[in-house]
Write an enzyme that holds these catalytic residues in place. Structure first.
Site, PDB file in Angstrom:
ATOM      1  N   CYS A 246       5.046   6.914  52.376  1.00 41.74           N
ATOM      2  CA  CYS A 246       6.100   6.117  51.754  1.00 41.74           C
ATOM      3  C   CYS A 246       6.342   6.461  50.288  1.00 41.74           C
ATOM      4  O   CYS A 246       7.336   6.018  49.710  1.00 41.74           O
ATOM      5  CB  CYS A 246       5.758   4.629  51.864  1.00 41.74           C
ATOM      6  N   HIS A 325      -2.963  11.234  43.094  1.00 40.21           N
ATOM      7  CA  HIS A 325      -3.403  11.612  44.449  1.00 40.21           C
ATOM      8  C   HIS A 325      -4.906  11.353  44.568  1.00 40.21           C
ATOM      9  O   HIS A 325      -5.701  11.917  43.822  1.00 40.21           O
ATOM     10  CB  HIS A 325      -3.103  13.087  44.706  1.00 40.21           C
ATOM     11  N   HIS A 409      13.087  -3.971  34.630  1.00 36.65           N
ATOM     12  CA  HIS A 409      13.213  -4.109  36.079  1.00 36.65           C
ATOM     13  C   HIS A 409      12.082  -3.356  36.783  1.00 36.65           C
ATOM     14  O   HIS A 409      11.647  -2.293  36.322  1.00 36.65           O
ATOM     15  CB  HIS A 409      14.567  -3.585  36.558  1.00 36.65           C
ATOM     16  N   HIS A 413       7.530  -0.730  45.899  1.00 37.50           N
ATOM     17  CA  HIS A 413       7.706  -0.362  47.312  1.00 37.50           C
ATOM     18  C   HIS A 413       7.471  -1.566  48.221  1.00 37.50           C
ATOM     19  O   HIS A 413       6.417  -2.212  48.169  1.00 37.50           O
ATOM     20  CB  HIS A 413       6.746   0.768  47.665  1.00 37.50           C
ATOM     21  N   HIS A 442      12.731  -8.672  53.091  1.00 41.36           N
ATOM     22  CA  HIS A 442      13.298  -9.695  53.966  1.00 41.36           C
ATOM     23  C   HIS A 442      14.532  -9.179  54.707  1.00 41.36           C
ATOM     24  O   HIS A 442      14.678  -9.392  55.908  1.00 41.36           O
ATOM     25  CB  HIS A 442      13.661 -10.927  53.136  1.00 41.36           C
ATOM     26  N   ASN A 446      10.399  -2.749  55.864  1.00 36.69           N
ATOM     27  CA  ASN A 446       9.808  -1.600  55.180  1.00 36.69           C
ATOM     28  C   ASN A 446      10.538  -0.342  55.650  1.00 36.69           C
ATOM     29  O   ASN A 446      10.305   0.143  56.755  1.00 36.69           O
ATOM     30  CB  ASN A 446       8.316  -1.512  55.501  1.00 36.69           C
TER      31      ASN A 446
END
Length: 521
Positions: A246, A325, A409, A413, A442, A446
């Site tokens: 993702c 990573h 802002h 994720h 909502h 995802n």
């Protein structure tokens, strides 16, 4: 007219007479009356503008001294310069050469001209009751697995309008290579058509193409499908990133940025998506059932440019990309892992250690990002707390930098409700800062690497993006990776035509509660 102390004591709003006499001449308790956050803001302002506050008095002194200088002294200085013409020419040549080298070698600014998020058709929406009934009727799940999925859905934070691919709406489901290609084409081409239409950029003008999709990597590649569909030019630099989870959307942005540093006057298109059709899990291992409940159809196409002429119409400029990573650690490597269960059914397993590993990756990432974005006041406070902890008391709590001073802002994720909750708590954010993430989860679920773009679109649709505002996109992915991208708005940004929130933004935000229709209990 004044009454006695006893009378005053009985009147509403009056303090007791004894307290009135004893405290009438005392100063108020500032520790109780002054909100410490304002003291911190004052300190932040002082440190941030410290250089300006020091330079202004120096400039005033210089001007005063210049006004007092004798005109004869200025004339003597001019004569001195005339007799040193060679020195002046040499200094000028060095200055011009240095300026030229700087202009030629400085990093090129990368602009985000526009982006488009895919909005699936309404017939692909899936309600709670439909999801559970479909899972029961397909016959692949036992009662324990069905109950587990119900509980996950109940606490997921997903609404009743998320989308699953067309193949999953059949009974029995029809996952196939052809269906997976159809899903990929609908998402990628749908977002790209909108992007080219909104920007007026011709596909032939695109010089760089980066596509990321973790679980679906056919031959020819997804990037080749786009080249074929839009008849992109033959010398296009195309890349296809797979298996990176993702967080691959930020990785794709970073790759495009590096390529734009080398190739001048170029457009780069980044397409971030995930494919669900062939990656739905039909077994009963609980750790592999969670993706079924959370992942939904979605994708985004982003147009980047290094052309100075695009600055006027661009929405944002890219400030920083920081990648972390943790793949060298075995637990981190296996915490999101595609494998077969005991019955040979393929799925993605999520470890119970996922949140702890994500927290460690985030800590490493923000440790690198902090010095790049935090004001000097926060860096000094963090350093002071670190020294105090090392020298005086190991029990001293570490100072958590206030990232609200660095960003207006946050696009976290939308991996799940727990992820958003933990980041809100650990970064000490307010509900409005995570509103875009919660509402995206909502409304769309995802959507993997594209979720941060639905969140940015939400902020724009709400009319909250102002010129100069900074945006922090945070993404987590298998490997394990935590990646950050920082953008700055170049103008007051409004949502582009055909945005994903165009017809529903007025209904948001909504209250998120643990709920599932009673018929499923």
């Amino acid at each position: 007219m004044q009454g006695s102390a006893a009378e005053q004591k009985d009147l509403p709003g009056w303090p007791p007479a004894v307290e009135a006499r004893g405290q009438s001449r005392r100063l108020p308790d500032f520790l109780q009356s002054v909100n410490l956050k304002y003291v911190k803001l004052g300190y932040h302002y002082l440190i941030t503008h410290l250089l300006t506050l020091l330079v202004i008095p120096v400039m005033v002194v210089i001007l005063v001294e210049a006004c007092r200088t004798d005109p004869n002294d200025l004339w003597q200085l001019w004569i001195h310069l005339q007799f040193n013409l060679v020195s002046i020419l040499v200094c000028s040549a060095v200055l011009v050469f240095g300026t030229t080298v700087y202009v030629m070698t400085r990093p090129r600014t990368v602009y985000l001209v526009d982006y488009a998020c895919y909005r699936p058709p309404d017939h692909l929406q899936v309600r709670y009751t439909q999801f559970m009934e479909h899972s029961r009727l397909c016959g692949n799940f036992n009662e324990s697995a069905l109950e587990f999925q119900r509980k996950i859905l109940e606490r997921s934070g997903l609404g009743e309008e998320t989308y699953v691919p067309d193949a999953m709406h059949y009974l029995p489901p029809r996952p196939s290579m052809a269906a997976a290609r159809d899903e990929a084409e609908q998402v990628m081409f749908g977002s790209l058509d909108k992007l080219f239409r909104n920007t007026g950029v011709k596909p032939k003008d695109v010089g760089i193409l980066v596509v990321n999709c973790s679980l679906f990597n056919p031959t020819p590649s997804l990037s080749a499908m786009i080249v074929n569909r839009y008849k992109l030019r033959g010398n296009i630099l195309s890349f296809n990133l797979g298996g990176m989870g993702c967080s691959a959307g930020v990785i794709a942005i970073d790759l495009a940025r590096d390529l734009l540093q080398v190739h001048r006057n170029t457009y780069a298109v980044v397409v971030s998506t995930e494919n669900i059709t062939q990656n739905w899990y039909f077994g009963n291992r609980k750790s592999m059932l969670i993706p079924n409940c959370l992942f939904r159809v979605g994708g985004a196409a982003i147009l980047l440019s290094n052309r100075s002429a695009d600055r006027r119409r661009a929405k944002y400029r890219l400030i920083h990309v920081v990648r972390t990573h943790r793949g060298a650690d075995d637990k981190a490597f296996r915490c999101v892992y595609q494998e077969q269960d005991d019955d040979g059914k393929v799925g993605v397993s999520l470890s119970k250690d996922l949140m702890a590993i994500a927290g460690g990756a985030l800590k490493t990432n923000i440790t690198t990002l902090g010095p790049l974005v935090l004001p000097i006041s926060e860096q000094l406070l963090f350093f002071a707390a670190l020294v105090a902890k090392k020298l005086f008391n190991s029990k001293v709590k570490p100072y958590i930098p206030d990232f609200k001073l660095a960003f207006e802002h946050f696009c976290i994720h939308a991996g799940g409700r727990a992820v958003i909750d933990e980041l809100e708590k650990n970064l000490q954010l307010r509900p409005i800062h995570v509103e875009a993430s919660r509402m995206t989860l909502h409304r769309f679920g995802n959507t993997s690497s594209s979720s941060i773009w639905y969140e940015l679109a939400y902020i724009e649709a709400k009319g909250r993006m102002r010129r100069g505002n900074r945006v922090w996109q945070i993404a987590f992915g298998s490997g394990f990776k935590c990646n950050s991208a920082v953008w700055q708005a170049l103008r007051n940004v409004k949502q582009s035509p055909g945005g994903p929130w165009e017809d529903c933004i007025d209904r948001y935000p909504v209250q998120i509660i643990d709920w599932i229709p009673a018929s499923q209990h």
